[in-house]
Design a protein around this motif. Structure first.
Motif, PDB file in Angstrom:
ATOM      1  N   ALA A 163       0.836  -1.177  -0.053  1.00 47.09           N
ATOM      2  CA  ALA A 163       0.098   0.028  -0.057  1.00 47.09           C
ATOM      3  C   ALA A 163       0.822   1.345   0.015  1.00 47.09           C
ATOM      4  CB  ALA A 163      -0.891  -0.107   1.295  1.00 47.09           C
ATOM      5  N   MET A 164       0.165   2.423  -0.264  1.00 47.77           N
ATOM      6  CA  MET A 164       0.940   3.693  -0.564  1.00 47.77           C
ATOM      7  C   MET A 164       1.097   4.507   0.554  1.00 47.77           C
ATOM      8  SD  MET A 164       0.348   4.983  -4.482  1.00 47.77           S
ATOM      9  CE  MET A 164      -1.541   5.140  -4.294  1.00 47.77           C
ATOM     10  N   GLU A 165       0.442   3.977   1.801  1.00 51.35           N
ATOM     11  CA  GLU A 165       0.568   4.925   2.928  1.00 51.35           C
ATOM     12  C   GLU A 165       0.198   4.250   4.355  1.00 51.35           C
ATOM     13  OE1 GLU A 165      -4.332   6.625   2.661  1.00 51.35           O
ATOM     14  OE2 GLU A 165      -2.522   7.709   1.401  1.00 51.35           O
ATOM     15  N   GLU A 166       0.333   4.541   5.509  1.00 55.34           N
ATOM     16  CA  GLU A 166       0.207   3.924   6.395  1.00 55.34           C
ATOM     17  C   GLU A 166      -1.179   2.976   6.570  1.00 55.34           C
ATOM     18  OE1 GLU A 166       0.756   4.162  11.244  1.00 55.34           O
ATOM     19  OE2 GLU A 166       1.511   5.817   9.924  1.00 55.34           O
ATOM     20  N   ILE A 167      -1.279   1.639   7.034  1.00 53.27           N
ATOM     21  CA  ILE A 167      -2.389   1.037   7.217  1.00 53.27           C
ATOM     22  C   ILE A 167      -2.688   0.799   8.758  1.00 53.27           C
ATOM     23  CG2 ILE A 167      -3.488  -1.057   6.387  1.00 53.27           C
ATOM     24  CD1 ILE A 167      -1.317  -1.431   4.624  1.00 53.27           C
ATOM     25  N   GLU A 168      -4.012   1.169   8.898  1.00 51.04           N
ATOM     26  CA  GLU A 168      -4.529   1.083  10.323  1.00 51.04           C
ATOM     27  C   GLU A 168      -5.133  -0.335  10.638  1.00 51.04           C
ATOM     28  OE1 GLU A 168      -7.230   4.187  11.408  1.00 51.04           O
ATOM     29  OE2 GLU A 168      -5.451   5.492  11.105  1.00 51.04           O
ATOM     30  N   GLY A 169      -5.655  -0.914   9.366  1.00 53.90           N
ATOM     31  CA  GLY A 169      -6.443  -2.415   9.263  1.00 53.90           C
ATOM     32  C   GLY A 169      -6.747  -2.984   8.191  1.00 53.90           C
ATOM     33  N   ARG A 218       9.947   8.804 -11.220  1.00 51.66           N
ATOM     34  CA  ARG A 218       8.641   8.179 -11.832  1.00 51.66           C
ATOM     35  C   ARG A 218       8.007   7.209 -10.832  1.00 51.66           C
ATOM     36  NH1 ARG A 218      10.295   6.259 -17.587  1.00 51.66           N
ATOM     37  NH2 ARG A 218      12.190   6.182 -16.595  1.00 51.66           N
ATOM     38  N   ASN A 219       9.005   6.456 -10.163  1.00 48.99           N
ATOM     39  CA  ASN A 219       8.970   5.262  -9.371  1.00 48.99           C
ATOM     40  C   ASN A 219       8.528   5.577  -7.984  1.00 48.99           C
ATOM     41  OD1 ASN A 219       8.744   3.139 -11.610  1.00 48.99           O
ATOM     42  ND2 ASN A 219      11.036   3.568 -11.682  1.00 48.99           N
ATOM     43  N   TRP A 220       8.791   6.721  -7.607  1.00 53.66           N
ATOM     44  CA  TRP A 220       8.383   7.113  -6.243  1.00 53.66           C
ATOM     45  C   TRP A 220       7.549   8.244  -5.703  1.00 53.66           C
ATOM     46  CZ3 TRP A 220      10.088  11.538  -4.348  1.00 53.66           C
ATOM     47  CH2 TRP A 220      11.070  12.381  -5.053  1.00 53.66           C
ATOM     48  N   ASP A 221       7.856   9.108  -6.646  1.00 53.53           N
ATOM     49  CA  ASP A 221       7.237  10.531  -6.583  1.00 53.53           C
ATOM     50  C   ASP A 221       5.611  10.554  -6.238  1.00 53.53           C
ATOM     51  OD1 ASP A 221       7.399  13.370  -6.321  1.00 53.53           O
ATOM     52  OD2 ASP A 221       6.052  13.468  -8.476  1.00 53.53           O
ATOM     53  N   HIS A 231       4.640  10.749   0.621  1.00 54.95           N
ATOM     54  CA  HIS A 231       3.842  11.884   0.878  1.00 54.95           C
ATOM     55  C   HIS A 231       4.591  12.516   2.094  1.00 54.95           C
ATOM     56  CE1 HIS A 231       1.031  10.822  -2.100  1.00 54.95           C
ATOM     57  NE2 HIS A 231       1.188   9.368  -1.422  1.00 54.95           N
ATOM     58  N   GLY A 232       4.389  13.744   2.100  1.00 54.35           N
ATOM     59  CA  GLY A 232       5.003  14.660   3.299  1.00 54.35           C
ATOM     60  C   GLY A 232       5.786  15.533   3.050  1.00 54.35           C
ATOM     61  N   THR A 233       6.927  16.032   4.054  1.00 51.67           N
ATOM     62  CA  THR A 233       7.763  17.017   3.736  1.00 51.67           C
ATOM     63  C   THR A 233       8.796  16.490   2.824  1.00 51.67           C
ATOM     64  OG1 THR A 233       8.987  16.583   5.861  1.00 51.67           O
ATOM     65  CG2 THR A 233       6.920  18.087   6.112  1.00 51.67           C
ATOM     66  N   GLY A 234       9.695  17.579   2.659  1.00 55.08           N
ATOM     67  CA  GLY A 234      10.775  17.295   1.745  1.00 55.08           C
ATOM     68  C   GLY A 234      11.634  15.897   2.470  1.00 55.08           C
ATOM     69  N   GLN A 278      11.753   8.276   2.961  1.00 52.30           N
ATOM     70  CA  GLN A 278      10.960   7.269   2.533  1.00 52.30           C
ATOM     71  C   GLN A 278      11.592   6.657   1.253  1.00 52.30           C
ATOM     72  OE1 GLN A 278       6.448   7.825   2.500  1.00 52.30           O
ATOM     73  NE2 GLN A 278       7.382   9.503   3.216  1.00 52.30           N
ATOM     74  N   ARG A 279      12.477   7.575   0.479  1.00 51.79           N
ATOM     75  CA  ARG A 279      13.043   7.063  -0.742  1.00 51.79           C
ATOM     76  C   ARG A 279      14.134   5.987  -0.371  1.00 51.79           C
ATOM     77  NH1 ARG A 279      12.779  12.636  -2.340  1.00 51.79           N
ATOM     78  NH2 ARG A 279      14.973  13.233  -1.599  1.00 51.79           N
ATOM     79  N   HIS A 280      14.644   5.914   0.834  1.00 55.17           N
ATOM     80  CA  HIS A 280      15.653   4.853   1.072  1.00 55.17           C
ATOM     81  C   HIS A 280      15.050   3.922   2.078  1.00 55.17           C
ATOM     82  CE1 HIS A 280      19.094   7.339  -0.803  1.00 55.17           C
ATOM     83  NE2 HIS A 280      18.214   8.415  -0.316  1.00 55.17           N
ATOM     84  N   PHE A 281      14.267   4.187   2.907  1.00 55.05           N
ATOM     85  CA  PHE A 281      13.893   3.561   4.104  1.00 55.05           C
ATOM     86  C   PHE A 281      12.414   2.997   4.040  1.00 55.05           C
ATOM     87  CE2 PHE A 281      17.430   6.179   5.264  1.00 55.05           C
ATOM     88  CZ  PHE A 281      18.420   5.171   5.482  1.00 55.05           C
ATOM     89  N   SER A 282      11.817   3.267   3.059  1.00 60.40           N
ATOM     90  CA  SER A 282      10.195   2.821   3.197  1.00 60.40           C
ATOM     91  C   SER A 282       9.996   1.376   3.073  1.00 60.40           C
ATOM     92  CB  SER A 282       9.366   3.449   2.115  1.00 60.40           C
ATOM     93  OG  SER A 282       8.360   2.809   1.787  1.00 60.40           O
ATOM     94  N   TYR A 283       9.102   0.912   3.752  1.00 59.69           N
ATOM     95  CA  TYR A 283       8.843  -0.855   3.926  1.00 59.69           C
ATOM     96  C   TYR A 283       8.522  -0.974   2.249  1.00 59.69           C
ATOM     97  CZ  TYR A 283       8.708  -1.772   8.629  1.00 59.69           C
ATOM     98  OH  TYR A 283       8.905  -1.946   9.894  1.00 59.69           O
ATOM     99  N   SER A 284       8.026  -0.103   1.524  1.00 55.98           N
ATOM    100  CA  SER A 284       7.546  -0.459   0.083  1.00 55.98           C
ATOM    101  C   SER A 284       8.890  -0.501  -0.963  1.00 55.98           C
ATOM    102  CB  SER A 284       6.466   0.455  -0.377  1.00 55.98           C
ATOM    103  OG  SER A 284       6.979   1.730  -0.419  1.00 55.98           O
ATOM    104  N   ASP A 285       9.885  -0.005  -0.422  1.00 52.14           N
ATOM    105  CA  ASP A 285      10.944  -0.261  -0.993  1.00 52.14           C
ATOM    106  C   ASP A 285      11.193   0.223  -2.461  1.00 52.14           C
ATOM    107  OD1 ASP A 285      14.064  -1.126  -0.704  1.00 52.14           O
ATOM    108  OD2 ASP A 285      13.263  -2.815  -2.223  1.00 52.14           O
TER     109      ASP A 285
END
Length: 425
Positions: free
Chosen positions: A182-188, A329-332, A336-339, A345-352
């Protein structure tokens, strides 16, 4: 390998030996090598899958066609000494997704060309996914149209498969979240409704029969469902057996089938074992493999700066940042969020989503420079402890060489071992 070993996967739990199988969904050579090394001592075959976006007749984002991907994997097996007879190649989310911005007929024609290429190249596990709408259609199609299009693709695959070769098995259905997390935090998450799963099965059976594909439907071995596991950019939703109990209970009503669980990345070994025990016998893992590889490469990057400060114009991490900024193209649209938050996230996101950039020439050159700089000599144990802590116990015990490449491969092996243990125990 005579016959398709996956044809009987629904019976594996009732006999000795493996109860399920990991699905290694990556085109990264080091991750594939690690999977081979981890699987080799076991009784499991090795299932490696490519997605429609990674590999297709146009090259996908890896630049490989199905035939090219097969050669790529077999070359790694030859180098590692892995028996190619134990390899199973699969195609994931095969359908119109890469061309969904086009009208449905044009997109489906390209999807037919793609699945013919997969079948002709000897891929013997094919996931039919026609659930997405194309230009002018709803975002998600109803079950009936999804099944009709899936049967159309199965017909194309049946005609293209090599005569006398292993007949492919099929997977039907699709998980609710998007492929790759998913693209953002998931609550359930909402577990697939049991009646919806049975409906998907029945409608696909009817659609296959309507075009004379009863024999092919007999080779449908799996249904993709949502067992309640997923990951977003920042968090992981863990498997809850109680929440999936009603879904697991319907498997006996679909003879010869197991469930296929997508996005199992980052689940614990115990959770993976529970999934297999509950009938989710095919465990797909993709971004998690390159996530732990990136951890290891960045750890080696830091060790290189300790040992050889200032030797390189750019560190590996600095190179990857420049590559991603140069081609967003593959991350933008996913981060989301501040710079500063997006940079993290570019380096350490679970979505990798950094995984899309390792094949870039600059990235490959930077990794090569890193390995050349560190060489094949053992690295100091104290630096392994500092920057690659999960690998330190085996290095300290003399079970793992502390040269750079061995450490990188071992990092992925640790993850694959969780899947092998869950399926083989």
């Amino acid at each position: 390998m005579s016959g398709n070993i996956l044809q009987s996967i629904a019976d594996w739990r009732s006999r000795s030996g493996p109860s399920g199988i990991p699905s290694i969904c990556t085109a990264n050579s080091m991750a594939i090598e690690a999977a081979m090394r981890c699987t080799a001592p076991t009784a499991l075959p090795l299932l490696i899958e490519a997605t429609c976006n990674q590999v297709n007749q146009e090259g996908g984002y890896t630049g490989m066609t199905p035939g090219g991907f097969r050669n790529f994997v077999e070359d790694i097996a030859l180098r590692v000494g892995f028996d190619p007879e134990r390899l199973i190649l699969g195609g994931d989310h095969l359908g119109p997704n890469p061309w969904k911005a086009e009208p449905a007929e044009a997109a489906m024609a390209k999807a037919e060309t793609m699945i013919r290429a997969y079948a002709a190249a000897g891929f013997t596990k094919l996931h039919l996914d026609c659930s997405m709408g194309c230009a002018g259609e709803p975002v998600a199609l109803d079950d009936a149209e999804t099944a009709r299009r899936a049967a159309r693709l199965a017909a194309a695959a049946e005609k293209a498969r090599p005569q006398g070769g292993v007949a492919p098995v099929y997977i039907i259905g699709t998980e609710v979240p998007i492929p790759g997390g998913a693209m953002e935090e998931i609550e359930g998450l909402e577990v697939t409704d049991p009646e919806a799963a049975l409906t998907t099965y029945d409608i696909h059976k009817q659609a296959f029969a309507a075009v004379g594909l009863t024999d092919a439907f007999d080779r449908v071995i799996g249904l993709v469902v949502q067992p309640g596991v997923e990951f977003g950019n920042h968090n992981v939703v863990d498997y809850d057996p109680a929440a999936a109990a009603d879904l697991a209970a319907i498997l006996p009503q679909m003879s010869g089938l197991v469930f296929e669980a997508h996005s199992t990345d980052y689940q614990t070994r115990d959770a993976l074992r529970s999934l297999v025990q509950d009938g989710f016998a095919i465990l797909k893992v993709g971004p998690g493999l390159t996530f732990v590889l990136r951890e290891a490469l960045y750890g080696l990057d830091a060790i290189a700066e300790e040992l050889f400060p200032g030797t390189r114009d750019r560190t590996l991490r600095q190179t990857m940042e420049a590559v991603m900024i140069g081609d967003p193209r593959n991350w933008d649209r996913y981060y989301h969020g501040t710079g500063a938050e997006r940079a993290l996230q570019r380096h350490f996101s679970y979505s990798d989503r950094i995984r899309y950039y390792w094949p870039a020439k600059e990235a490959e050159a930077a990794v090569s420079r890193l390995f050349t700089l560190l060489g094949a000599t053992p690295l100091p144990e104290t630096l392994v402890s500092q920057y690659l802590g999960r690998l330190y116990p085996d290095v300290r015990a003399g079970l793992l060489s502390s040269d750079a490449r061995s450490l990188a491969i071992a990092a992925v092996e640790l993850l694959v071992d969780d899947y092998v243990a869950a399926c083989a125990e």
